[in-house]
Design a protein around this motif. Structure first.
Motif, PDB file in Angstrom:
ATOM      1  N   UNK A 280      43.610  31.827  40.964  1.00  0.00           N
ATOM      2  CA  UNK A 280      44.464  30.673  40.713  1.00  0.00           C
ATOM      3  C   UNK A 280      45.023  30.728  39.302  1.00  0.00           C
ATOM      4  N   UNK A 281      46.200  30.140  39.124  1.00  0.00           N
ATOM      5  CA  UNK A 281      46.801  30.089  37.801  1.00  0.00           C
ATOM      6  C   UNK A 281      48.310  30.065  37.882  1.00  0.00           C
ATOM      7  N   UNK A 282      48.952  30.164  36.734  1.00  0.00           N
ATOM      8  CA  UNK A 282      50.411  30.083  36.690  1.00  0.00           C
ATOM      9  C   UNK A 282      51.091  31.336  37.232  1.00  0.00           C
ATOM     10  N   UNK A 283      50.339  32.428  37.392  1.00  0.00           N
ATOM     11  CA  UNK A 283      50.921  33.692  37.857  1.00  0.00           C
ATOM     12  C   UNK A 283      51.022  33.793  39.368  1.00  0.00           C
ATOM     13  N   UNK A 284      50.358  32.877  40.085  1.00  0.00           N
ATOM     14  CA  UNK A 284      50.343  32.989  41.541  1.00  0.00           C
ATOM     15  C   UNK A 284      50.000  31.651  42.165  1.00  0.00           C
ATOM     16  N   UNK A 285      50.425  31.456  43.404  1.00  0.00           N
ATOM     17  CA  UNK A 285      49.876  30.355  44.198  1.00  0.00           C
ATOM     18  C   UNK A 285      48.413  30.694  44.502  1.00  0.00           C
ATOM     19  N   UNK A 286      47.618  29.683  44.846  1.00  0.00           N
ATOM     20  CA  UNK A 286      46.207  29.935  45.128  1.00  0.00           C
ATOM     21  C   UNK A 286      46.059  31.055  46.158  1.00  0.00           C
ATOM     22  N   UNK A 287      45.287  32.071  45.777  1.00  0.00           N
ATOM     23  CA  UNK A 287      45.204  33.280  46.587  1.00  0.00           C
ATOM     24  C   UNK A 287      43.746  33.573  46.911  1.00  0.00           C
ATOM     25  N   UNK A 288      43.404  33.586  48.200  1.00  0.00           N
ATOM     26  CA  UNK A 288      42.029  33.829  48.621  1.00  0.00           C
ATOM     27  C   UNK A 288      41.701  35.317  48.538  1.00  0.00           C
ATOM     28  N   UNK A 289      40.527  35.645  47.980  1.00  0.00           N
ATOM     29  CA  UNK A 289      40.023  37.004  47.959  1.00  0.00           C
ATOM     30  C   UNK A 289      39.028  37.184  49.101  1.00  0.00           C
ATOM     31  N   UNK A 290      38.869  38.422  49.550  1.00  0.00           N
ATOM     32  CA  UNK A 290      37.953  38.724  50.646  1.00  0.00           C
ATOM     33  C   UNK A 290      36.803  39.583  50.127  1.00  0.00           C
ATOM     34  N   UNK A 292      33.989  42.578  50.591  1.00  0.00           N
ATOM     35  CA  UNK A 292      33.787  43.757  51.426  1.00  0.00           C
ATOM     36  C   UNK A 292      32.633  43.493  52.390  1.00  0.00           C
ATOM     37  N   UNK A 293      32.805  43.861  53.639  1.00  0.00           N
ATOM     38  CA  UNK A 293      31.704  43.712  54.591  1.00  0.00           C
ATOM     39  C   UNK A 293      30.556  44.652  54.237  1.00  0.00           C
ATOM     40  N   UNK A 294      30.855  45.760  53.588  1.00  0.00           N
ATOM     41  CA  UNK A 294      29.850  46.741  53.176  1.00  0.00           C
ATOM     42  C   UNK A 294      28.990  46.205  52.039  1.00  0.00           C
ATOM     43  N   UNK A 295      29.600  45.403  51.159  1.00  0.00           N
ATOM     44  CA  UNK A 295      28.924  44.850  49.990  1.00  0.00           C
ATOM     45  C   UNK A 295      29.615  43.545  49.633  1.00  0.00           C
ATOM     46  N   UNK A 296      28.990  42.425  49.991  1.00  0.00           N
ATOM     47  CA  UNK A 296      29.621  41.126  49.821  1.00  0.00           C
ATOM     48  C   UNK A 296      29.790  40.690  48.390  1.00  0.00           C
ATOM     49  N   UNK A 297      29.271  41.468  47.422  1.00  0.00           N
ATOM     50  CA  UNK A 297      29.458  41.131  46.007  1.00  0.00           C
ATOM     51  C   UNK A 297      30.793  41.649  45.459  1.00  0.00           C
ATOM     52  N   UNK A 298      31.470  42.496  46.219  1.00  0.00           N
ATOM     53  CA  UNK A 298      32.746  43.081  45.793  1.00  0.00           C
ATOM     54  C   UNK A 298      33.873  42.371  46.535  1.00  0.00           C
ATOM     55  N   UNK A 299      34.789  41.744  45.771  1.00  0.00           N
ATOM     56  CA  UNK A 299      35.895  40.972  46.332  1.00  0.00           C
ATOM     57  C   UNK A 299      37.218  41.665  46.037  1.00  0.00           C
ATOM     58  N   UNK A 300      38.209  41.444  46.913  1.00  0.00           N
ATOM     59  CA  UNK A 300      39.495  42.122  46.727  1.00  0.00           C
ATOM     60  C   UNK A 300      40.642  41.324  47.328  1.00  0.00           C
ATOM     61  N   UNK A 301      41.840  41.635  46.844  1.00  0.00           N
ATOM     62  CA  UNK A 301      43.098  41.190  47.451  1.00  0.00           C
ATOM     63  C   UNK A 301      44.091  42.319  47.249  1.00  0.00           C
ATOM     64  N   UNK A 302      44.771  42.698  48.310  1.00  0.00           N
ATOM     65  CA  UNK A 302      45.674  43.856  48.260  1.00  0.00           C
ATOM     66  C   UNK A 302      47.133  43.439  48.140  1.00  0.00           C
ATOM     67  N   UNK A 303      47.854  44.146  47.272  1.00  0.00           N
ATOM     68  CA  UNK A 303      49.308  44.039  47.164  1.00  0.00           C
ATOM     69  C   UNK A 303      49.775  42.592  47.029  1.00  0.00           C
ATOM     70  N   UNK A 304      49.263  41.931  45.996  1.00  0.00           N
ATOM     71  CA  UNK A 304      49.648  40.537  45.750  1.00  0.00           C
ATOM     72  C   UNK A 304      50.613  40.491  44.564  1.00  0.00           C
ATOM     73  N   UNK A 305      51.623  39.642  44.678  1.00  0.00           N
ATOM     74  CA  UNK A 305      52.638  39.523  43.632  1.00  0.00           C
ATOM     75  C   UNK A 305      52.146  38.589  42.538  1.00  0.00           C
ATOM     76  N   UNK A 306      52.103  39.103  41.304  1.00  0.00           N
ATOM     77  CA  UNK A 306      51.736  38.295  40.149  1.00  0.00           C
ATOM     78  C   UNK A 306      52.900  38.305  39.159  1.00  0.00           C
ATOM     79  N   UNK A 307      53.188  37.158  38.599  1.00  0.00           N
ATOM     80  CA  UNK A 307      54.244  37.018  37.605  1.00  0.00           C
ATOM     81  C   UNK A 307      53.608  36.782  36.239  1.00  0.00           C
ATOM     82  N   UNK A 308      54.359  36.972  35.145  1.00  0.00           N
ATOM     83  CA  UNK A 308      53.775  36.731  33.821  1.00  0.00           C
ATOM     84  C   UNK A 308      53.212  35.320  33.700  1.00  0.00           C
ATOM     85  N   UNK A 309      52.006  35.242  33.189  1.00  0.00           N
ATOM     86  CA  UNK A 309      51.307  33.972  33.070  1.00  0.00           C
ATOM     87  C   UNK A 309      49.827  34.220  32.904  1.00  0.00           C
TER      88      UNK A 309
END
Length: 364
Positions: A280-290, A292-309
């Motif tokens: 969350x923040x000025x660079x993006x609308x609220x974006x949920x991370x997922x 990994x099913x292999x290791x739930x401590x590792x979170x990711x989001x692929x190919x998300x657009x971020x603007x300066x902020x």
């Protein structure tokens, strides 16, 4: 007697060829006059703000009058950029032969300006000249006049990124299956970490997803080895094709400057992953991370657009994790916002065991 005649005829023919070649020496010596330098045309603008999104768009077209060496010859031209008007450390932005103009794209001007020493996000003067030369050895150089304009470069992403592969990791031996990224040290761009779950098997490190080289591994258990391409692949981590003895959580540290690595157990007892995590923040609308099913401590989001902020990692319980370093760092709860300094599509990775994060731009 026949042998003697044959030898004499051959000798006579060879002597004839030698005399003929001596009399028929047609080699020429070319003499060139002092060259008339190329004349670089002035531009009709003073400021150039480079577009960090449409990087292939044309930025500037440079034209010059042909240099004159007094002979018919193919003349080469190098377009040079410099941060000062005496060209202390010139950078070649483009090189052409037999042409008297060149159009440079946004990315080409940005790269040349950055290599010349200009900082991003500052409007500063850049100096340009054209250097003519002859032949494959670029001899008889002649410098044009110097022109200048002010340029506002965007960010040059100079970092390298690295990814896990292997049957001890989430993607198995697939080199392009959302391979987890290593987390770069924000103070040392050669040092990377990955703390997480590893299976009782083996793994390697790749530099480019989808390519098997450059490929990193080890042959002796302490030093990293690489196949940059076309060579022999190294052994696997943790030691020369031997498997991890016990599946579990480990901390993997690799240093591409010292060519050393460590692989040691990590105690994850009592560390609970959040129920949800978003960016969350000025660079993006609220974006949920997922996770990994292999290791739930590792979170990711692929190919998300971020603007300066700026952004923060926000848990479902309302905790806000952040830091002050862009691209990579270690976030803490209440640690402030993470700066996003250039617009692009990013792969975002976060490790809730360590607070480490990395934002990998996909187009810079």
């Amino acid at each position: 007697m026949k042998n003697i005649k044959r030898f004499s005829a051959i000798a006579f023919f060879g002597l004839f060829l030698l005399i003929f070649q001596a009399c028929d020496d047609s080699s020429e010596t070319f003499t060139i006059s002092a060259p008339t330098a190329p004349v670089l045309a002035e531009l009709n603008f003073t400021d150039l703000v480079l577009d960090a999104v449409n990087t292939n768009n044309p930025a500037v077209t440079l034209n010059w009058n042909e240099a004159d060496y007094g002979i018919q010859a193919s003349i080469s031209y190098a377009v040079q950029f410099s941060k000062d008007d005496v060209f202390t450390a010139p950078v070649t932005a483009s090189a052409v032969t037999g042409r008297t103009s060149v159009t440079l794209s946004m990315s080409e001007v940005n790269t040349a300006a950055g290599n010349a020493g200009l900082n991003p996000f500052e409007l500063k003067p850049i100096f340009i000249r054209v250097v003519s030369s002859l032949g494959s050895q670029n001899t008889e150089k002649s410098m044009s006049n110097i022109i200048q304009f002010n340029v506002y470069p965007y960010f040059n992403y100079t970092f390298k990124d690295y990814y896990l592969v292997g049957d001890a990791t989430a993607p198995n031996w697939n080199n392009n299956s959302n391979n987890p990224a290593l987390f770069r040290d924000p103070a040392d761009s050669n040092r990377f970490y990955y703390t997480g779950y590893f299976g009782a098997a083996q793994f390697k490190v790749l530099e480019v997803k989808g390519l098997w080289q450059p490929q990193w591994g080890t042959n002796d258990g302490t030093t990293i080895d690489v196949n940059p391409g076309g060579g022999t692949d190294p052994g696997t981590f943790p030691k020369n094709n031997s498997s991890i003895t016990t599946a579990g959580f480990y901390k993997f540290t690799i240093d591409f400057a010292t060519n050393k690595f460590t692989f040691e157990p990590f105690n994850a007892t009592g560390i609970t992953s959040p129920a949800s995590l978003s960016l969350q923040g000025s660079s993006t609308a609220n974006l949920a991370l997922s996770p990994l099913s292999f290791d739930g401590h590792i979170w990711y989001a692929n190919s998300v657009r971020l603007t300066p902020g700026d952004v923060e990692f926000v848990t479902g319980a309302g905790d806000k994790w952040g830091s002050s370093t862009s691209f990579s760092g270690t976030a803490t709860n209440g640690g402030g916002t993470i700066p996003v300094i250039v617009e692009d599509d990013y792969d975002v990775w976060f490790n809730d065991l360590t607070g480490q994060y990395i934002f990998i731009p996909l187009n810079l």
